[in-house]
Design a protein around this motif. Structure first.
Motif, PDB file in Angstrom:
ATOM      1  N   LYS A  11       0.853  -1.180   0.000  1.00  9.09           N
ATOM      2  CA  LYS A  11       0.000   0.000   0.000  1.00  9.09           C
ATOM      3  C   LYS A  11       0.895   1.239   0.000  1.00  9.09           C
ATOM      4  CE  LYS A  11      -3.569  -2.427   2.544  1.00  9.09           C
ATOM      5  NZ  LYS A  11      -4.255  -2.588   3.847  1.00  9.09           N
ATOM      6  N   PRO A  12       0.645   2.167  -0.923  1.00 14.07           N
ATOM      7  CA  PRO A  12       1.516   3.353  -1.013  1.00 14.07           C
ATOM      8  C   PRO A  12       1.653   4.115   0.298  1.00 14.07           C
ATOM      9  CG  PRO A  12       0.008   3.267  -2.871  1.00 14.07           C
ATOM     10  CD  PRO A  12      -0.405   2.168  -1.935  1.00 14.07           C
ATOM     11  N   ASP A  13       0.587   4.187   1.068  1.00 11.58           N
ATOM     12  CA  ASP A  13       0.640   4.933   2.317  1.00 11.58           C
ATOM     13  C   ASP A  13       1.321   4.157   3.440  1.00 11.58           C
ATOM     14  OD1 ASP A  13      -1.576   3.150   2.313  1.00 11.58           O
ATOM     15  OD2 ASP A  13      -2.552   4.292   3.901  1.00 11.58           O
ATOM     16  N   ARG A  46       9.785  -1.822  -5.597  1.00 11.17           N
ATOM     17  CA  ARG A  46       9.691  -1.202  -6.926  1.00 11.17           C
ATOM     18  C   ARG A  46       8.578  -0.161  -6.889  1.00 11.17           C
ATOM     19  NH1 ARG A  46      11.898   0.470 -11.668  1.00 11.17           N
ATOM     20  NH2 ARG A  46      10.205   0.794 -13.130  1.00 11.17           N
ATOM     21  N   GLU A  47       9.001   1.098  -7.044  1.00  8.90           N
ATOM     22  CA  GLU A  47       8.036   2.189  -7.154  1.00  8.90           C
ATOM     23  C   GLU A  47       8.126   2.757  -8.563  1.00  8.90           C
ATOM     24  OE1 GLU A  47       7.533   4.566  -3.238  1.00  8.90           O
ATOM     25  OE2 GLU A  47       9.685   4.131  -3.425  1.00  8.90           O
ATOM     26  N   PRO A  48       7.110   3.261  -9.145  1.00 11.33           N
ATOM     27  CA  PRO A  48       5.812   3.599  -8.574  1.00 11.33           C
ATOM     28  C   PRO A  48       4.788   2.461  -8.615  1.00 11.33           C
ATOM     29  CG  PRO A  48       5.874   4.395 -10.816  1.00 11.33           C
ATOM     30  CD  PRO A  48       7.223   3.762 -10.532  1.00 11.33           C
ATOM     31  N   GLU A  49       5.201   1.291  -9.079  1.00 12.09           N
ATOM     32  CA  GLU A  49       4.254   0.177  -9.161  1.00 12.09           C
ATOM     33  C   GLU A  49       3.848  -0.361  -7.788  1.00 12.09           C
ATOM     34  OE1 GLU A  49       7.093   0.454 -10.855  1.00 12.09           O
ATOM     35  OE2 GLU A  49       6.602   0.267 -12.984  1.00 12.09           O
ATOM     36  N   ASN A  50       4.664  -0.035  -6.778  1.00 14.31           N
ATOM     37  CA  ASN A  50       4.405  -0.460  -5.399  1.00 14.31           C
ATOM     38  C   ASN A  50       4.356  -1.974  -5.275  1.00 14.31           C
ATOM     39  OD1 ASN A  50       4.358   2.255  -4.629  1.00 14.31           O
ATOM     40  ND2 ASN A  50       2.206   2.399  -5.191  1.00 14.31           N
ATOM     41  N   LEU A  51       5.449  -2.586  -5.705  1.00 16.78           N
ATOM     42  CA  LEU A  51       5.620  -4.029  -5.616  1.00 16.78           C
ATOM     43  C   LEU A  51       6.836  -4.340  -4.752  1.00 16.78           C
ATOM     44  CD1 LEU A  51       5.078  -5.033  -9.358  1.00 16.78           C
ATOM     45  CD2 LEU A  51       3.494  -5.430  -7.449  1.00 16.78           C
ATOM     46  N   LEU A  52       6.712  -5.392  -3.963  1.00 15.94           N
ATOM     47  CA  LEU A  52       7.837  -5.915  -3.207  1.00 15.94           C
ATOM     48  C   LEU A  52       8.269  -7.226  -3.847  1.00 15.94           C
ATOM     49  CD1 LEU A  52       6.482  -5.398   0.418  1.00 15.94           C
ATOM     50  CD2 LEU A  52       8.263  -4.052  -0.711  1.00 15.94           C
TER      51      LEU A  52
END
Length: 109
Positions: A11-13, A46-52
């Motif tokens: 989650k981005p936040d 990995r941003e901006p996809e917001n993957l770990l």
């Protein structure tokens, strides 16, 4: 030794919170991973996809048994209470998976 890669969303936040948690992983959790025969464990963002993306090496002989033991560890269960709300499991993951496992297609030493 078995090399394993896994992915999950974040989650981005919750990215800053997740980074803070992993800047000081509890020694009891690190020990539980060691007992479960997990070595060379890394998590990448990995941003901006917001993957770990996580990578580890499993050096044991019974992965399922070691993962059951890890999941029963009270300190690991507490750690997951902090980490799990930060994560967004992938819709394509297999039944029973939180982090989606990946197939290795290449390796070079």
């Amino acid at each position: 030794m078995q090399r394993m890669g896994m992915m999950i969303g974040i989650k981005p936040d919750k990215i800053d919170e997740y980074k803070t948690l992993h800047a000081a992983v509890w020694p009891t959790v690190l020990n539980a991973l060691h007992i479960a025969n997990i070595k060379n464990f890394s998590i990448f963002l990995r941003e901006p996809e917001n993957l770990l993306f996580s990578y580890w090496e499993y050096v044991g002989n019974d992965f399922d048994a070691d993962m059951r033991q890890l999941a029963q560890d009270p300190q690991t269960q507490q750690w997951w209470l902090f980490c799990d709300p930060c994560q967004v499991p992938l819709a394509s993951r297999a039944d029973g998976e939180h982090w989606a496992t990946m197939k290795k297609v290449f390796h070079m030493d």
